[in-house]
Design a protein around this motif. Structure first.
Motif, PDB file in Angstrom:
ATOM      1  N   ASP A 297      -1.520   0.391   3.427  1.00 23.37           N
ATOM      2  CA  ASP A 297      -0.258  -0.337   3.333  1.00 23.37           C
ATOM      3  C   ASP A 297       0.921   0.642   3.280  1.00 23.37           C
ATOM      4  OD1 ASP A 297       1.156  -3.017   2.620  1.00 23.37           O
ATOM      5  OD2 ASP A 297       1.836  -1.619   1.067  1.00 23.37           O
ATOM      6  N   SER A 298       2.062   0.212   3.815  1.00 24.52           N
ATOM      7  CA  SER A 298       3.220   1.111   3.883  1.00 24.52           C
ATOM      8  C   SER A 298       3.737   1.505   2.496  1.00 24.52           C
ATOM      9  CB  SER A 298       4.350   0.441   4.679  1.00 24.52           C
ATOM     10  OG  SER A 298       4.717  -0.794   4.078  1.00 24.52           O
ATOM     11  N   THR A 299       3.504   0.655   1.506  1.00 27.44           N
ATOM     12  CA  THR A 299       3.940   0.974   0.137  1.00 27.44           C
ATOM     13  C   THR A 299       2.773   1.423  -0.735  1.00 27.44           C
ATOM     14  OG1 THR A 299       5.787  -0.591   0.259  1.00 27.44           O
ATOM     15  CG2 THR A 299       5.037   0.064  -1.938  1.00 27.44           C
ATOM     16  N   ALA A 300       1.776   0.563  -0.881  1.00 29.75           N
ATOM     17  CA  ALA A 300       0.618   0.892  -1.726  1.00 29.75           C
ATOM     18  C   ALA A 300      -0.199   2.039  -1.152  1.00 29.75           C
ATOM     19  CB  ALA A 300      -0.272  -0.340  -1.903  1.00 29.75           C
ATOM     20  N   GLY A 301       0.021   2.355   0.104  1.00 27.39           N
ATOM     21  CA  GLY A 301      -0.688   3.465   0.729  1.00 27.39           C
ATOM     22  C   GLY A 301      -0.195   4.831   0.283  1.00 27.39           C
ATOM     23  N   LYS A 302       0.901   4.872  -0.427  1.00 28.22           N
ATOM     24  CA  LYS A 302       1.433   6.139  -0.925  1.00 28.22           C
ATOM     25  C   LYS A 302       0.773   6.484  -2.254  1.00 28.22           C
ATOM     26  CE  LYS A 302       5.914   5.287   1.286  1.00 28.22           C
ATOM     27  NZ  LYS A 302       7.366   4.994   1.078  1.00 28.22           N
ATOM     28  N   GLY A 365       9.418  11.759  -3.008  1.00 30.44           N
ATOM     29  CA  GLY A 365      10.510  11.213  -2.206  1.00 30.44           C
ATOM     30  C   GLY A 365      10.466   9.712  -2.065  1.00 30.44           C
ATOM     31  N   VAL A 366       9.885   9.019  -3.043  1.00 32.00           N
ATOM     32  CA  VAL A 366       9.774   7.558  -2.998  1.00 32.00           C
ATOM     33  C   VAL A 366      10.997   6.941  -3.671  1.00 32.00           C
ATOM     34  CG1 VAL A 366       8.419   5.545  -3.699  1.00 32.00           C
ATOM     35  CG2 VAL A 366       7.263   7.652  -3.022  1.00 32.00           C
ATOM     36  N   GLU A 367      11.686   6.065  -2.952  1.00 33.35           N
ATOM     37  CA  GLU A 367      12.859   5.408  -3.496  1.00 33.35           C
ATOM     38  C   GLU A 367      12.450   4.319  -4.485  1.00 33.35           C
ATOM     39  OE1 GLU A 367      15.475   3.946  -0.512  1.00 33.35           O
ATOM     40  OE2 GLU A 367      15.770   5.911   0.443  1.00 33.35           O
ATOM     41  N   THR A 368      13.261   4.167  -5.523  1.00 33.86           N
ATOM     42  CA  THR A 368      12.993   3.134  -6.519  1.00 33.86           C
ATOM     43  C   THR A 368      14.131   2.116  -6.520  1.00 33.86           C
ATOM     44  OG1 THR A 368      14.040   4.483  -8.242  1.00 33.86           O
ATOM     45  CG2 THR A 368      11.647   4.675  -7.967  1.00 33.86           C
ATOM     46  N   PRO A 369      13.881   0.875  -6.909  1.00 37.48           N
ATOM     47  CA  PRO A 369      12.589   0.376  -7.375  1.00 37.48           C
ATOM     48  C   PRO A 369      11.625   0.121  -6.219  1.00 37.48           C
ATOM     49  CG  PRO A 369      14.180  -1.415  -7.365  1.00 37.48           C
ATOM     50  CD  PRO A 369      14.949  -0.173  -7.019  1.00 37.48           C
ATOM     51  N   VAL A 370      10.359   0.380  -6.463  1.00 37.51           N
ATOM     52  CA  VAL A 370       9.305   0.145  -5.470  1.00 37.51           C
ATOM     53  C   VAL A 370       8.948  -1.339  -5.495  1.00 37.51           C
ATOM     54  CG1 VAL A 370       6.976   0.739  -4.752  1.00 37.51           C
ATOM     55  CG2 VAL A 370       8.423   2.475  -5.837  1.00 37.51           C
ATOM     56  N   ARG A 371       8.962  -1.968  -4.327  1.00 37.47           N
ATOM     57  CA  ARG A 371       8.721  -3.405  -4.248  1.00 37.47           C
ATOM     58  C   ARG A 371       7.317  -3.707  -3.697  1.00 37.47           C
ATOM     59  NH1 ARG A 371      13.666  -6.197  -4.559  1.00 37.47           N
ATOM     60  NH2 ARG A 371      15.473  -4.784  -4.482  1.00 37.47           N
ATOM     61  N   GLN A 485     -15.575  10.101 -10.730  1.00 38.17           N
ATOM     62  CA  GLN A 485     -14.582   9.371 -11.528  1.00 38.17           C
ATOM     63  C   GLN A 485     -13.253  10.131 -11.585  1.00 38.17           C
ATOM     64  OE1 GLN A 485     -16.522   7.528 -15.266  1.00 38.17           O
ATOM     65  NE2 GLN A 485     -18.141   8.819 -14.409  1.00 38.17           N
ATOM     66  N   ASP A 486     -13.308  11.446 -11.656  1.00 41.59           N
ATOM     67  CA  ASP A 486     -12.077  12.241 -11.673  1.00 41.59           C
ATOM     68  C   ASP A 486     -11.335  12.139 -10.342  1.00 41.59           C
ATOM     69  OD1 ASP A 486     -12.535  13.055 -14.271  1.00 41.59           O
ATOM     70  OD2 ASP A 486     -13.423  14.982 -13.714  1.00 41.59           O
ATOM     71  N   ILE A 487     -12.070  12.095  -9.239  1.00 44.45           N
ATOM     72  CA  ILE A 487     -11.443  11.941  -7.910  1.00 44.45           C
ATOM     73  C   ILE A 487     -10.739  10.597  -7.821  1.00 44.45           C
ATOM     74  CG2 ILE A 487     -11.914  11.660  -5.440  1.00 44.45           C
ATOM     75  CD1 ILE A 487     -14.164  13.741  -5.780  1.00 44.45           C
ATOM     76  N   VAL A 488     -11.398   9.561  -8.312  1.00 43.51           N
ATOM     77  CA  VAL A 488     -10.810   8.216  -8.282  1.00 43.51           C
ATOM     78  C   VAL A 488      -9.537   8.177  -9.122  1.00 43.51           C
ATOM     79  CG1 VAL A 488     -11.171   5.800  -8.940  1.00 43.51           C
ATOM     80  CG2 VAL A 488     -13.013   7.080  -7.819  1.00 43.51           C
ATOM     81  N   ALA A 489      -9.537   8.836 -10.280  1.00 38.61           N
ATOM     82  CA  ALA A 489      -8.346   8.863 -11.137  1.00 38.61           C
ATOM     83  C   ALA A 489      -7.189   9.583 -10.453  1.00 38.61           C
ATOM     84  CB  ALA A 489      -8.671   9.523 -12.464  1.00 38.61           C
ATOM     85  N   ASN A 490      -7.481  10.568  -9.659  1.00 37.68           N
ATOM     86  CA  ASN A 490      -6.428  11.303  -8.954  1.00 37.68           C
ATOM     87  C   ASN A 490      -5.876  10.502  -7.776  1.00 37.68           C
ATOM     88  OD1 ASN A 490      -4.979  14.004  -8.418  1.00 37.68           O
ATOM     89  ND2 ASN A 490      -5.916  13.528  -6.442  1.00 37.68           N
ATOM     90  N   ASP A 491      -6.768   9.856  -7.005  1.00 39.22           N
ATOM     91  CA  ASP A 491      -6.347   9.160  -5.783  1.00 39.22           C
ATOM     92  C   ASP A 491      -5.931   7.711  -6.044  1.00 39.22           C
ATOM     93  OD1 ASP A 491      -7.079  11.529  -4.611  1.00 39.22           O
ATOM     94  OD2 ASP A 491      -8.828  10.726  -3.548  1.00 39.22           O
TER      95      ASP A 491
END
Length: 534
Positions: A297-302, A365-371, A485-491
């Protein structure tokens, strides 16, 4: 005694004494009036779910509870959990040292409930049917490592695996491997409706209206041959629109037991012991609740957006204010009651911190608020779900970093839309297929994951999952599971929120309530019987 708080399986010896003292036994409740069980589960046929009780399609807790009581599998979990033991099989074992070949021998003279003979060919047909249908909403992923199935005789089955898998006996104990009658099922397509043709402890008779089950009666299967000991001849399942109506029926004596799905305030009320004729049983559970992200997704993909959400969410407040401490904060995709658990999310993000979340978004570089919109299902995980998502929305929006809306959708529409990646961020629950850390890693992050998530991590997929499955001694796989589990927490392709406890409320003349659910949330109807009201 109107309330028991018990921990399984540590109190097995104590339970035996308690049941004996209350008049319970292995034969308790044979004959007599049916045990009546209440549920808020809803079973509806739709274009996406034409056969909710077809083992090639069913892959959620409510439907699996139906299947576990009407179909047999070669292996089954013991009443209190642990390693699977033979059920339809007389014996099963790996026939090589690499855990790549698994051989089972059936009991002799087996029959389906309809009188048809059950042979190794039916087992082969059942497995190959699910693999051939390959429904995206079904449990095919649990069987996808099977390379070939051989039947040297009418009673012998040999599974050849594509790669070593020490968890394979657990998978054969799930309804994904339910044995169906090859004379009653098509090998290439799903069945229509709610009919079941199995060899399990019960036969099933359903009444439906407008494509929805309105009643279900489980009757003792006279042809059943397996390891389970039935404490009753008949169980009726009644369906309620909500948990309040279900509790009212329990208080009036119209039903004998309720479990799925109880509201937190109900648990708190029953826990106080206001009703002397109702018994509440608490037991540890492995249910988890989490947010899923469409990583394309364009937002959640970040990644920074997902990490910032992880830094803002307050799990402690969620379980306190919404779930009244009937759940526990969860900081890993693997629950704390399962081996190899590590608090990876807490180790990385610590306590909720809006300042750190702002830094994370700013650095990317993500603008807020994130929608974005949080989607949840209105009728599948219990009455507190809507309140939970309002709380999550408030937490995120209060930070000033997000502008989040929420939308509730009925499960019959929610699940296909989620699988089709129509939602950027969504709430889901997971009841484990079997009690092993593999079942909290592979279903989420393997190639054919049940979420249909685009997230891909080659270290997890091609290294850690195969390595852990080579370890017959599961503790030897702990380091690899911790790394995953550590990889999942990071990504953050998923964000764990909480881990549930299990509760059953029953009239005090019902025996076997302590065994009504096992550690994997399996509804064990055969354990219920009639005793003497106290």
């Amino acid at each position: 005694m109107n309330r028991k708080t018990l921990v399984l399986p540590a109190v097995v010896g104590l339970l035996a004494t308690l049941l004996a003292a209350c008049g319970g036994s292995d034969e308790a409740g044979d004959g007599g009036e049916p045990i009546v069980v209440g549920t808020t589960d809803a079973f509806v046929t739709t274009a996406d779910y034409p056969a909710p009780f077809d083992p090639a399609l069913a892959y959620e807790a409510g439907a699996w509870n139906i299947l576990r009581n009407t179909f047999q599998t070669l292996m089954a979990l013991p009443r209190s959990g642990g390693d699977p033991t033979p059920e339809a099989a007389e014996k099963c074992s790996f026939s090589d040292q690499k855990n790549e070949s698994y051989r089972c021998t059936l009991h002799s003279g087996m029959q389906f409930a309809n009188g048809h003979a059950l042979t190794a060919e039916d087992v082969k047909f059942s497995i190959e049917r699910t693999l051939a249908i390959k429904n995206p909403n079904g449990p095919v992923g649990l069987l996808s490592n099977i390379d070939a199935v051989e039947t040297p005789s009418d009673s012998e089955i040999v599974f050849h695996l594509k790669s070593p898998d020490a968890t394979f006996p657990h998978k054969l104990a799930t309804p994904a491997a339910a044995i169906v009658d090859s004379e009653a099922y098509d090998g290439t397509k799903l069945r229509d409706g709610f009919q079941t043709d199995g060899s399990g402890p019960y036969t099933l008779q359903t009444e439906e209206k407008n494509g929805q089950v309105v009643s279900a009666v489980f009757s003792r299967n006279p042809n059943y041959e397996g390891s389970l000991k039935l404490k009753n001849d008949e169980v009726e399942m009644r369906f309620f629109k909500d948990s309040d109506a279900m509790e009212e029926a329990l208080q009036k004596g119209e039903i004998d037991l309720m479990t799925r799905t109880m509201a937190p305030d109900q648990v708190a009320r029953l826990e106080r012991g206001d009703s002397k004729s109702i018994e509440l049983v608490e037991m540890p559970g492995q249910e988890i609740r989490y947010l899923g992200f469409d990583t394309d997704d364009s937002t959640a993909g970040k990644t920074a957006v997902r990490q910032a959400v992880a830094q803002v969410i307050d799990r402690q407040a969620l379980v306190r204010d919404v779930y009244e401490r009937t759940a526990e904060p969860l900081y890993s995709i693997v629950p704390s009651s399962v081996g190899s658990h590590v608090n990876s999310f807490f180790n990385k993000y610590g306590e909720p911190d809006v300042t750190e979340a702002r830094k994370t978004l700013r650095a990317a570089g993500v603008e807020t608020p994130v929608r974005f919109t949080l989607h949840y299902t209105t009728d599948h995980y219990g009455p507190a779900t809507a309140k939970e998502f309002k709380a999550l929305q408030a937490q995120l929006n209060r930070s000033g970093l997000f502008n989040v809306s929420i939308e509730g959708v009925p499960w019959k529409d929610f699940r296909p839309a989620q699988s089709n990646r129509d939602y950027a961020v969504y709430g889901m629950g997971w009841f484990p297929d079997f009690p092993d850390p593999d079942n909290f890693i592979d279903p989420f992050f393997a190639k054919d994951n049940f979420l249909n998530s685009p997230y891909r991590n080659d270290t997890i997929r091609t290294q850690l999952i195969p390595q852990t499955r080579q370890q017959a001694q599961r503790t030897a796989a702990a380091k690899d599971f911790e790394r995953a589990q550590d990889i999942v927490a990071n990504d953050v392709p998923v964000l764990p929120l909480w881990q549930g406890k299990q509760y059953v409320a029953a009239r005090d003349d019902v025996t076997g309530v302590e065994w009504a659910l096992n550690s994997s949330s399996v509804l064990q109807l055969w354990e219920l019987g009639r005793g003497i009201s106290g």
